[in-house]
Design a protein around this motif. Structure first.
Motif, PDB file in Angstrom:
ATOM      1  N   ASN A 232     -73.853 -68.287 -23.040  1.00  0.00           N
ATOM      2  CA  ASN A 232     -74.029 -69.095 -24.348  1.00  0.00           C
ATOM      3  C   ASN A 232     -73.544 -68.093 -25.390  1.00  0.00           C
ATOM      4  O   ASN A 232     -74.041 -66.857 -25.271  1.00  0.00           O
ATOM      5  CB  ASN A 232     -75.461 -69.483 -24.502  1.00  0.00           C
ATOM      6  CG  ASN A 232     -75.785 -69.833 -25.890  1.00  0.00           C
ATOM      7  OD1 ASN A 232     -75.969 -69.408 -26.719  1.00  0.00           O
ATOM      8  ND2 ASN A 232     -76.156 -71.428 -25.873  1.00  0.00           N
ATOM      9  N   VAL A 233     -72.809 -68.326 -26.297  1.00  0.00           N
ATOM     10  CA  VAL A 233     -72.282 -67.380 -27.485  1.00  0.00           C
ATOM     11  C   VAL A 233     -73.462 -66.821 -28.192  1.00  0.00           C
ATOM     12  O   VAL A 233     -72.939 -65.925 -28.692  1.00  0.00           O
ATOM     13  CB  VAL A 233     -71.451 -68.123 -28.176  1.00  0.00           C
ATOM     14  CG1 VAL A 233     -72.089 -69.120 -29.288  1.00  0.00           C
ATOM     15  CG2 VAL A 233     -70.501 -67.367 -29.030  1.00  0.00           C
ATOM     16  N   ASN A 234     -74.839 -67.283 -28.089  1.00  0.00           N
ATOM     17  CA  ASN A 234     -75.902 -66.461 -28.803  1.00  0.00           C
ATOM     18  C   ASN A 234     -76.657 -65.788 -27.709  1.00  0.00           C
ATOM     19  O   ASN A 234     -76.736 -64.631 -27.952  1.00  0.00           O
ATOM     20  CB  ASN A 234     -76.494 -67.691 -29.567  1.00  0.00           C
ATOM     21  CG  ASN A 234     -75.927 -68.152 -30.995  1.00  0.00           C
ATOM     22  OD1 ASN A 234     -75.502 -67.195 -31.570  1.00  0.00           O
ATOM     23  ND2 ASN A 234     -76.068 -69.507 -30.886  1.00  0.00           N
ATOM     24  N   THR A 235     -76.998 -66.511 -26.675  1.00  0.00           N
ATOM     25  CA  THR A 235     -77.963 -65.698 -25.843  1.00  0.00           C
ATOM     26  C   THR A 235     -77.568 -65.117 -24.714  1.00  0.00           C
ATOM     27  O   THR A 235     -78.061 -64.352 -23.897  1.00  0.00           O
ATOM     28  CB  THR A 235     -78.906 -66.874 -25.286  1.00  0.00           C
ATOM     29  OG1 THR A 235     -78.522 -67.644 -24.785  1.00  0.00           O
ATOM     30  CG2 THR A 235     -79.819 -67.391 -26.434  1.00  0.00           C
ATOM     31  N   GLY A 236     -76.057 -65.519 -24.217  1.00  0.00           N
ATOM     32  CA  GLY A 236     -75.416 -65.207 -22.991  1.00  0.00           C
ATOM     33  C   GLY A 236     -76.072 -65.893 -21.827  1.00  0.00           C
ATOM     34  O   GLY A 236     -75.524 -65.941 -20.789  1.00  0.00           O
ATOM     35  N   ALA A 237     -76.823 -66.833 -21.797  1.00  0.00           N
ATOM     36  CA  ALA A 237     -77.537 -67.626 -20.896  1.00  0.00           C
ATOM     37  C   ALA A 237     -76.518 -68.620 -20.265  1.00  0.00           C
ATOM     38  O   ALA A 237     -75.663 -69.081 -20.738  1.00  0.00           O
ATOM     39  CB  ALA A 237     -78.632 -68.503 -21.604  1.00  0.00           C
ATOM     40  N   PHE A 238     -76.831 -68.847 -18.947  1.00  0.00           N
ATOM     41  CA  PHE A 238     -75.804 -69.604 -18.096  1.00  0.00           C
ATOM     42  C   PHE A 238     -76.608 -70.746 -17.530  1.00  0.00           C
ATOM     43  O   PHE A 238     -77.681 -70.952 -17.284  1.00  0.00           O
ATOM     44  CB  PHE A 238     -75.394 -68.902 -16.723  1.00  0.00           C
ATOM     45  CG  PHE A 238     -74.506 -67.550 -17.061  1.00  0.00           C
ATOM     46  CD1 PHE A 238     -74.867 -66.552 -17.677  1.00  0.00           C
ATOM     47  CD2 PHE A 238     -73.495 -67.592 -16.516  1.00  0.00           C
ATOM     48  CE1 PHE A 238     -74.272 -65.487 -18.118  1.00  0.00           C
ATOM     49  CE2 PHE A 238     -72.406 -66.617 -16.534  1.00  0.00           C
ATOM     50  CZ  PHE A 238     -72.854 -65.412 -17.310  1.00  0.00           C
ATOM     51  N   ASP A 239     -75.807 -72.087 -17.859  1.00  0.00           N
ATOM     52  CA  ASP A 239     -76.507 -73.115 -17.497  1.00  0.00           C
ATOM     53  C   ASP A 239     -76.546 -73.024 -15.893  1.00  0.00           C
ATOM     54  O   ASP A 239     -76.099 -72.425 -15.136  1.00  0.00           O
ATOM     55  CB  ASP A 239     -75.497 -74.367 -17.607  1.00  0.00           C
ATOM     56  CG  ASP A 239     -75.303 -74.745 -19.011  1.00  0.00           C
ATOM     57  OD1 ASP A 239     -76.077 -74.273 -19.766  1.00  0.00           O
ATOM     58  OD2 ASP A 239     -74.439 -75.500 -19.368  1.00  0.00           O
ATOM     59  N   ASP A 404     -90.615 -62.343 -45.925  1.00  0.00           N
ATOM     60  CA  ASP A 404     -89.723 -63.281 -45.177  1.00  0.00           C
ATOM     61  C   ASP A 404     -88.624 -62.643 -43.945  1.00  0.00           C
ATOM     62  O   ASP A 404     -88.139 -61.959 -44.280  1.00  0.00           O
ATOM     63  CB  ASP A 404     -88.959 -63.814 -46.398  1.00  0.00           C
ATOM     64  CG  ASP A 404     -88.160 -65.103 -46.017  1.00  0.00           C
ATOM     65  OD1 ASP A 404     -87.761 -65.065 -44.434  1.00  0.00           O
ATOM     66  OD2 ASP A 404     -87.891 -66.002 -46.799  1.00  0.00           O
ATOM     67  N   VAL A 405     -89.166 -62.884 -42.822  1.00  0.00           N
ATOM     68  CA  VAL A 405     -88.412 -62.504 -41.792  1.00  0.00           C
ATOM     69  C   VAL A 405     -86.929 -62.902 -41.562  1.00  0.00           C
ATOM     70  O   VAL A 405     -86.038 -61.901 -41.468  1.00  0.00           O
ATOM     71  CB  VAL A 405     -89.161 -62.818 -40.249  1.00  0.00           C
ATOM     72  CG1 VAL A 405     -88.385 -62.094 -39.073  1.00  0.00           C
ATOM     73  CG2 VAL A 405     -90.534 -62.501 -40.557  1.00  0.00           C
ATOM     74  N   ASP A 406     -86.834 -64.080 -41.993  1.00  0.00           N
ATOM     75  CA  ASP A 406     -85.305 -64.591 -42.036  1.00  0.00           C
ATOM     76  C   ASP A 406     -84.521 -63.638 -43.036  1.00  0.00           C
ATOM     77  O   ASP A 406     -83.247 -63.207 -42.739  1.00  0.00           O
ATOM     78  CB  ASP A 406     -85.241 -66.020 -42.402  1.00  0.00           C
ATOM     79  CG  ASP A 406     -85.579 -67.016 -41.245  1.00  0.00           C
ATOM     80  OD1 ASP A 406     -85.746 -66.447 -40.310  1.00  0.00           O
ATOM     81  OD2 ASP A 406     -85.637 -68.171 -41.494  1.00  0.00           O
ATOM     82  N   ALA A 407     -85.012 -63.698 -44.248  1.00  0.00           N
ATOM     83  CA  ALA A 407     -84.416 -63.057 -45.448  1.00  0.00           C
ATOM     84  C   ALA A 407     -84.078 -61.470 -44.994  1.00  0.00           C
ATOM     85  O   ALA A 407     -83.115 -60.793 -45.287  1.00  0.00           O
ATOM     86  CB  ALA A 407     -85.007 -63.237 -46.624  1.00  0.00           C
ATOM     87  N   HIS A 408     -85.070 -60.727 -44.614  1.00  0.00           N
ATOM     88  CA  HIS A 408     -85.053 -59.316 -43.926  1.00  0.00           C
ATOM     89  C   HIS A 408     -84.145 -59.178 -43.038  1.00  0.00           C
ATOM     90  O   HIS A 408     -83.273 -58.405 -43.286  1.00  0.00           O
ATOM     91  CB  HIS A 408     -86.485 -58.986 -43.733  1.00  0.00           C
ATOM     92  CG  HIS A 408     -86.358 -57.388 -43.254  1.00  0.00           C
ATOM     93  ND1 HIS A 408     -85.907 -56.518 -44.047  1.00  0.00           N
ATOM     94  CD2 HIS A 408     -86.664 -56.735 -42.078  1.00  0.00           C
ATOM     95  CE1 HIS A 408     -86.216 -55.442 -43.735  1.00  0.00           C
ATOM     96  NE2 HIS A 408     -86.488 -55.572 -42.510  1.00  0.00           N
ATOM     97  N   THR A 428     -78.064 -68.464 -36.285  1.00  0.00           N
ATOM     98  CA  THR A 428     -79.627 -68.916 -36.441  1.00  0.00           C
ATOM     99  C   THR A 428     -79.706 -69.572 -35.215  1.00  0.00           C
ATOM    100  O   THR A 428     -79.075 -70.335 -34.515  1.00  0.00           O
ATOM    101  CB  THR A 428     -79.619 -70.099 -37.636  1.00  0.00           C
ATOM    102  OG1 THR A 428     -79.165 -69.487 -38.764  1.00  0.00           O
ATOM    103  CG2 THR A 428     -81.137 -70.836 -37.801  1.00  0.00           C
ATOM    104  N   TRP A 429     -80.797 -68.755 -34.609  1.00  0.00           N
ATOM    105  CA  TRP A 429     -81.407 -69.308 -33.205  1.00  0.00           C
ATOM    106  C   TRP A 429     -82.626 -70.120 -33.240  1.00  0.00           C
ATOM    107  O   TRP A 429     -83.433 -69.425 -33.683  1.00  0.00           O
ATOM    108  CB  TRP A 429     -81.326 -67.898 -32.282  1.00  0.00           C
ATOM    109  CG  TRP A 429     -81.659 -68.530 -30.826  1.00  0.00           C
ATOM    110  CD1 TRP A 429     -82.841 -68.273 -30.167  1.00  0.00           C
ATOM    111  CD2 TRP A 429     -80.978 -69.527 -29.795  1.00  0.00           C
ATOM    112  NE1 TRP A 429     -82.880 -68.712 -28.945  1.00  0.00           N
ATOM    113  CE2 TRP A 429     -81.527 -69.520 -28.791  1.00  0.00           C
ATOM    114  CE3 TRP A 429     -79.609 -69.838 -29.917  1.00  0.00           C
ATOM    115  CZ2 TRP A 429     -81.126 -70.257 -27.696  1.00  0.00           C
ATOM    116  CZ3 TRP A 429     -79.205 -70.807 -28.914  1.00  0.00           C
ATOM    117  CH2 TRP A 429     -80.049 -70.693 -27.702  1.00  0.00           C
TER     118      TRP A 429
END
Ligand SMILES: Cc1ncc(COP(=O)(O)O)c(C=O)c1O
Length: 464
Positions: A232-239, A404-408, A428-429
């Motif tokens: 997965n392009v974000n997490t690297g996870a495999f189906d 704000d964690v997102d903004a930081h 954004t995950w």
């Protein structure tokens, strides 16, 4: 003939660039305006000396060149360039072969044939599979899905290359909830429609859920194609490819695996569990310009049923001298006709590394990703969002004293990019802003990881 001066100018610029690559700021230093001022302007009425063109291009482009080939570029999923692949790439331009058909370049054809065989061996895929060398995984997905479209409609008695999709049996396409955007682009090109897919929910790591696939397949009737993902392009996870393959086979559907960078896990015994079941698929798309570290552009389309692959992509005409024997006409396996001889770089990379070198390079990237996660986690303000199973890490940063964690997190990404020690992007995950770290470059060392972690933590601690 280019005279010696122009090649010397290019060599000088290349040597200067490569010597400075590990130390230069990783991101671009130039503004759009300054690049336009330096590189824009009207079409010149008269020509300029070639050596001067090359020297000036090198000088003026330099501030806008991103050090993606260097050791501390961790944005998107981007590999560098192995020395052998770089040398072979220069020769590819010098030779300027049109690697469409054998007679235009017997050497390019045989080198592609050899590289293709080596790739199948490395990935432990069926040796009779066909391989097309395309521009990137986007085109590899399109090529593989063209072969899939050919095969599933042929089984339904429909010749899609002759008759198109008008009046054809409907094809059900099933994708995971985290399928890469390029799968949808490929479906659009192929007239299969990006919006009419059946989407199987993904789990918290972005893996297609096998129970969801079972339900989705139960609702299909006619020809069907399942698109799974390795990496997965974000997490690297495999189906879960083995479960997906069993369900797909039971249904008689075609299984395609998008493994732009994840397919390379199959080369490593240590990472092999991630790709269990991979060999049961019908087609596989991957990149050489990511994990194998060859220069752009270089993607790989692999299809188990060579006749479906060729049926979907070959083209011929009276003036084309096609091979009468088993010689490879590379255009049989790609949507392109005239094409760059991109087999030379893949061949050179594989030859310079050997199997052992490929495995070491892939495992090293994964170990460095884990190192990033472990070092960053030592700071209580850092949260690693994904299970780091491969080369991708997703990180969030809590501001000191709350907020704000997102903004930081977005601010930290921005500061790291400005600092220039390393470069990482954001994403954004599952509704949360995150920094994406992708370790894919052959030249990254433990010291580069340590320096980058320090730069990231400094950015996260510095006041807004
Ligand atoms: C899973 C996946 N598939 C396909 C692609 C597209 O590859 P390319 O950019 O080489 O066309 C990417 C790019 O990152 C990817 O991560």
């Amino acid at each position: 003939m280019p005279d010696g001066d122009v090649l010397e100018a290019a060599l000088r610029a290349a040597r200067t660039y490569l010597a400075g690559l590990p130390a230069r700021p990783v991101g671009s230093r130039a503004s759009l305006e300054s690049l336009r001022a330096d590189l824009g302007g009207p079409l010149p009425a008269e020509g300029t000396d070639p050596a001067r063109v090359v020297s000036e291009l090198a000088r003026k482009a330099d501030p806008g060149i991103v050090a993606t080939a260097g050791p501390r570029y961790f944005g998107f999923v981007v590999g560098g360039t192995l020395p052998a692949a770089l040398g072979a790439d220069w020769l590819t331009s010098v030779w300027d072969q049109n690697a469409g058909i054998y007679v235009l370049s017997p050497a390019a054809s045989v080198v592609e044939e050899t590289a293709a065989r080596w790739l199948l061996e490395l990935f432990a895929l069926p040796s009779t599979s066909s391989v097309g060398l395309v521009t990137g995984c986007q085109m590899a997905n399109a090529t593989c899905l063209a072969a899939a479209r050919h095969a599933v409609l042929e089984r339904a008695g429909w010749d899609v290359e002759e008759r198109g999709l008008f009046g054809a049996p409907e094809i059900d396409v099933v994708v995971g909830g985290e399928a890469h955007i390029t799968i949808f682009a490929a479906l659009r090109f192929l007239g299969l429609g990006a919006g009419r897919v059946r989407t199987v929910p993904a789990d918290g790591q972005g893996r297609m859920r096998a129970d969801g696939l079972r339900e989705a397949l139960a609702r299909t009737r006619g020809p069907a194609i399942v698109c799974a993902q390795a990496g997965n392009v974000n997490t690297g996870a495999f189906d879960p490819l083995d479960e997906i393959a069993a369900l797909t086979r039971e249904r008689g559907a075609w299984l395609h695996v998008d493994g732009a960078f994840g397919l390379w896990a199959a080369t490593s015994p240590r990472l092999g569990a991630l790709t269990k079941g991979l060999g049961q698929a019908d087609s596989w798309a991957t990149d050489a310009h990511k994990s194998l570290n060859v220069p752009y552009d270089s993607g790989i389309a692999i299809v188990r049923d060579a006749s479906a692959h060729r049926g979907a992509t070959t083209a011929t005409a009276a003036y084309i001298v096609k091979a009468a024997d088993d010689r490879r006409d590379p255009e049989d396996w790609t949507p392109e006709f005239s094409r760059r001889a991109r087999g030379f770089t893949v061949y050179a990379a594989l030859r310079s590394l050997g199997r052992r070198g490929v495995v070491e390079m892939i495992e090293r990237s994964c170990a460095q990703a884990a190192e990033f996660a472990d070092r960053l986690r030592t700071d209580p303000a850092v949260e690693v969002l994904n299970d780091v199973v491969y080369n991708q890490v997703l990180v969030r940063f809590r501001p000191a004293g709350g907020g704000d964690v997102d903004a930081h997190t977005r601010a930290v990404i921005e500061r790291v990019q400005q600092d220039g020690t390393c470069w990482l992007g954001g994403t954004t995950w599952q509704g949360k802003a995150a920094m994406r770290i992708s370790v894919s470059g052959w030249s990254t060392t433990a010291a580069d990881v340590a320096r980058s972690v320090d730069a990231i933590l400094k950015a996260s601690r510095s006041p807004a």
